[in-house]
Every structure is written in structure tokens, then in C-alpha cells.
Design an enzyme around this catalytic site. Structure first.
Site, PDB file in Angstrom:
ATOM      1  N   LYS A  44       0.829  -1.217   0.000  1.00 51.35           N
ATOM      2  CA  LYS A  44       0.000   0.000   0.000  1.00 51.35           C
ATOM      3  C   LYS A  44       0.855   1.256   0.000  1.00 51.35           C
ATOM      4  CE  LYS A  44      -4.285  -1.667   2.048  1.00 51.35           C
ATOM      5  NZ  LYS A  44      -5.229  -1.537   3.153  1.00 51.35           N
ATOM      6  N   LYS A  73     -13.560  -4.428  -1.312  1.00 50.08           N
ATOM      7  CA  LYS A  73     -14.500  -3.309  -1.307  1.00 50.08           C
ATOM      8  C   LYS A  73     -13.832  -1.984  -1.621  1.00 50.08           C
ATOM      9  CE  LYS A  73     -14.634  -3.701   3.750  1.00 50.08           C
ATOM     10  NZ  LYS A  73     -13.239  -3.984   3.850  1.00 50.08           N
ATOM     11  N   LYS A  91      -8.637 -10.235  -5.602  1.00 51.49           N
ATOM     12  CA  LYS A  91      -9.750 -10.427  -4.684  1.00 51.49           C
ATOM     13  C   LYS A  91     -10.858  -9.405  -4.936  1.00 51.49           C
ATOM     14  CE  LYS A  91      -9.685  -9.384   0.071  1.00 51.49           C
ATOM     15  NZ  LYS A  91      -9.276  -9.553   1.458  1.00 51.49           N
TER      16      LYS A  91
END
Ligand code: TRP
Length: 359
Positions: free
Chosen positions: A112, A200, A197
Site C-alpha cells: 500500500k 471493497k 480479490k
């Protein structure tokens, strides 16, 4: 009874991946077999650039969806992380046990942070320390088991290491938790990017089925899923990831096995149609319950208030114990209403107990 803790981050609308990979297992299995806590971990949503109003909205929505998915406040504890101060209190102590090197080795942080820097953005310090807060979430409740996806296994491992280290240095304080990965292949992949994946917080909107998508939107997304070159429907995760993902979703929604299901299909089109129907059916009760709950916001609020009270009562003694063990003074008693005894000796059972605890 085992203590189970898991959390969900309000960084985006919850997806079919969250439901099949986590929520459904929590509702159907975990809340019945264990003393379980399920937490909307809103503090974790602040580690990357965020919009305050959106975080608030998503937190309330996530809590409502946890209940809509079948979590029953009579069986488990549902609450919002920031309503219980113990998480932040304990996190600081654990920062004094964790090392800088340990944090920088975390895979999710490296990925990240690299992505953020590529974009020319800055990396919040909380992104680095996030796994420590997650360890605090877990350890504050004397948690035995943490049901999480495999992408979180390294963070749970850190929580274990910190618990063991703290206990060795300062005396037994924490239960050492372990991760429990979801049993079946409940790892739903993005319909447009079957290698990643169905997260969200991702940007591939058309490949993500959101729990609150209207049925016709769900159908459209599934019908447009990327499939693989070739014709026959075979279950081959590595070679045919798109078709394998559909078969796994269908299996998860209907209770079948992907391999066996593949035999029943002669074309991708049929498979997609049945998968779309199965997803719509699987989400129907959740959507209905969500609507009822939205009509009764007072109920959700009451559940969250009571949940936070229950959670606080569980975490408080553990975190207080950690404060004592690590060398902090016990809280000072309120000054007595009457003047202190002449010798200045503390009076009252509370004062004696707290002095004793300090020794
Ligand atoms: N880090 C988890 C995720 O991104 C969410 C989380 C925060 C969590 N605290 C937790 C999960 C404690 C389990 C236990 O999915």
C-alpha cells in the site's frame, strides 16, 4: 467457550466477497459456537485519505449489514471500534513492544505504501502502525480465534508475537490468539479481474457485486464476468480463473462443489445465468432484512450502544492489567469527600486495593 473476534473496515460498500468469505460464516457458524465479537473497525478506515462523512456513512451501513447478514445481538457482540476507548489505549502499549523493523516488513504495508508513493501521495504514519492497532483489537478481548481471510494472516501472526513478547517481559497478560481461515474456497475474486480479490476498496466497480446492488445490477455484473478462452466449463483455478471463480461463487451460494457443478454445464452462458440467479437468491433475505433495519434506525443504534457497553466491560480489565504490568501507576482515586485522615494514610477499600495493586 472460545472467544472469537473479527473486524470489518468501513472503507467501501460491503461486497459479495465480504459476505461469502466472512459475514456468512460469522452468522451461521461462529456466533453459535463461540463467545464472539464483531466489530466495525472505523479507526482503521483513517489510515488512508478519507472523507469524514463517507466514513461515518459506511460505518453505520456496515453495522446495519452485519445485522442484516444474520448476526444476532443476543448471541454475539456487535459494536463500533471507536466507541470503545480500550483499542486506542492498548495500541500505544503495544507500540512499545513492537519494533520499527517488524512494522516495515508487513506485506500489506509495503504494497500500500509503494502504491501511494507511486501516485505521489504521502503515507500516513497510521498505515505503518495499523497492524499494532489490529493486534490491540484482538488482544484486548482475550481472543482465542480470529476468523480472517488469508491476506490478514500475517497481521494475526504479529498479534501472537506481541502477546508472547509482552507476556514474557511483563508477566502473563494476554491470551495468545490464532487465525482461523475460512473453510471452503470462500475467496471471491473480482469478476473483471479474476486474479485479484473482490475487495471493497478497489476500483474495478463492474467486477464487484455489492451487497446492496439491485438484483438486475447483480445479474448484469455476473453476465458480463470475464471468462477464459475455450468453450467447455472446467474447474481449473490456475488455467481458467474466470470460470473457476463463477463455479466457486455458484458453489458457495448453492452448497455444491465447484468441480461437480462444472459437469452440468455445456456453455459459459448457462453457467453465468445460474450463477447470477444463485447470487440474487443468496442475497435476497439479507436485502430484505437490511430494508427493515433501515426503517428502524433506533434499533441499530441501541444494538451498537449495548454492544459497545458489553465490549468495554470485557476489554477494560485486560487493558487495565496491561497498564499495571508495563509499569504505569494505577489511576488515582477520586479525593474523598471528607478531609484526609490526619496521618495522610489513604482510607476506604478502593484506596487500599489500588495501593496494593501498585506494589
Ligand atoms: N485488517 C482487517 C482487514 O483489513 C480488519 C481488522 C481490523 C480486523 N482489526 C481486526 C480483523 C481484528 C480481525 C481482527 O480486513
Amino acid at each position: 467457550m472460545k472467544r472469537v473476534f473479527s473486524g470489518i473496515k468501513p472503507t467501501g460498500h460491503l461486497t459479495l466477497g465480504n459476505y461469502l468469505g466472512a459475514l456468512r460464516q460469522w452468522a451461521e457458524v461462529d456466533q453459535h459456537r463461540a463467545d464472539a465479537l464483531f466489530c466495525v473497525v472505523d479507526l482503521h478506515a483513517l489510515t488512508v485519505e478519507h472523507d469524514p462523512a463517507r466514513v461515518r456513512r459506511l460505518s453505520r451501513q456496515a453495522a446495519t449489514l452485519l445485522l442484516a447478514a444474520g448476526l444476532d445481538p443476543r448471541l454475539c457482540t456487535v459494536f463500533v471500534q471507536s466507541h470503545v476507548d480500550e483499542h486506542a489505549r492498548l495500541s500505544y502499549l503495544l507500540e512499545c513492544v513492537a519494533t520499527d523493523g517488524e512494522m516495515r516488513r508487513m506485506i500489506q504495508y509495503k504494497e500500500k505504501a509503494a502504491r501511494e508513493r507511486e501516485r505521489g501521495g504521502s503515507v500516513r504514519l497510521s498505515l505503518l502502525t495499523y497492524p499494532v492497532l489490529m493486534a490491540a483489537d484482538i488482544l484486548a478481548y482475550a481472543t482465542d480465534e480470529v476468523p480472517v481471510g488469508d491476506d490478514q494472516a500475517q497481521h494475526v501472526e504479529l498479534a501472537r508475537d506481541l502477546a508472547v513478547r509482552f507476556n514474557q517481559r511483563y508477566g502473563h497478560t494476554f491470551v495468545v490468539p490464532k487465525a482461523t481461515l475460512p473453510p471452503v474456497a470462500a475467496r471471491v475474486m473480482n469478476l473483471q479481474e479474476p486474479a485479484s480479490k473482490m475487495g471493497k476498496s478497489d476500483d474495478f466497480g463492474p467486477g464487484i457485486v455489492y451487497l446492496l446492488d439491485e438484483p438486475d445490477v447483480v445479474r448484469k455484473k455476473v453476465m458480463r464476468a470475464v471468462t477464459d478462452s475455450g468453450q467447455e466449463v472446467v474447474y481449473d483455478r490456475a488455467g481458467r480463473p474466470g470460470v473457476a471463480n463463477l463455479l466457486e461463487i455458484l458453489a458457495a451460494c448453492t452448497g455444491g462443489e465447484p468441480e461437480a457443478l462444472s459437469a452440468g454445464y455445456a456453455s459459459y452462458g448457462e453457467l453465468k445465468k445460474d450463477t447470477a440467479d444463485a447470487v440474487v437468491e443468496a442475497l435476497r433475505p439479507l436485502r430484505a432484512r437490511h430494508q427493515e433495519l433501515c426503517a428502524d434506525p433506533g434499533y441499530v443504534e441501541r444494538v451498537l450502544r449495548e454492544g459497545a457497553e458489553k465490549a468495554r466491560a470485557m476489554a477494560r480489565p485486560v487493558v487495565d492489567g496491561a497498564y499495571r504490568a508495563i509499569g504505569l501507576l494505577p489511576p488515582l482515586e477520586e479525593p474523598a469527600a471528607e478531609p484526609m485522615a490526619a496521618a495522610g494514610a489513604p482510607t476506604g477499600p478502593g484506596a487500599v486495593a489500588s495501593l496494593n495493586a501498585a506494589r
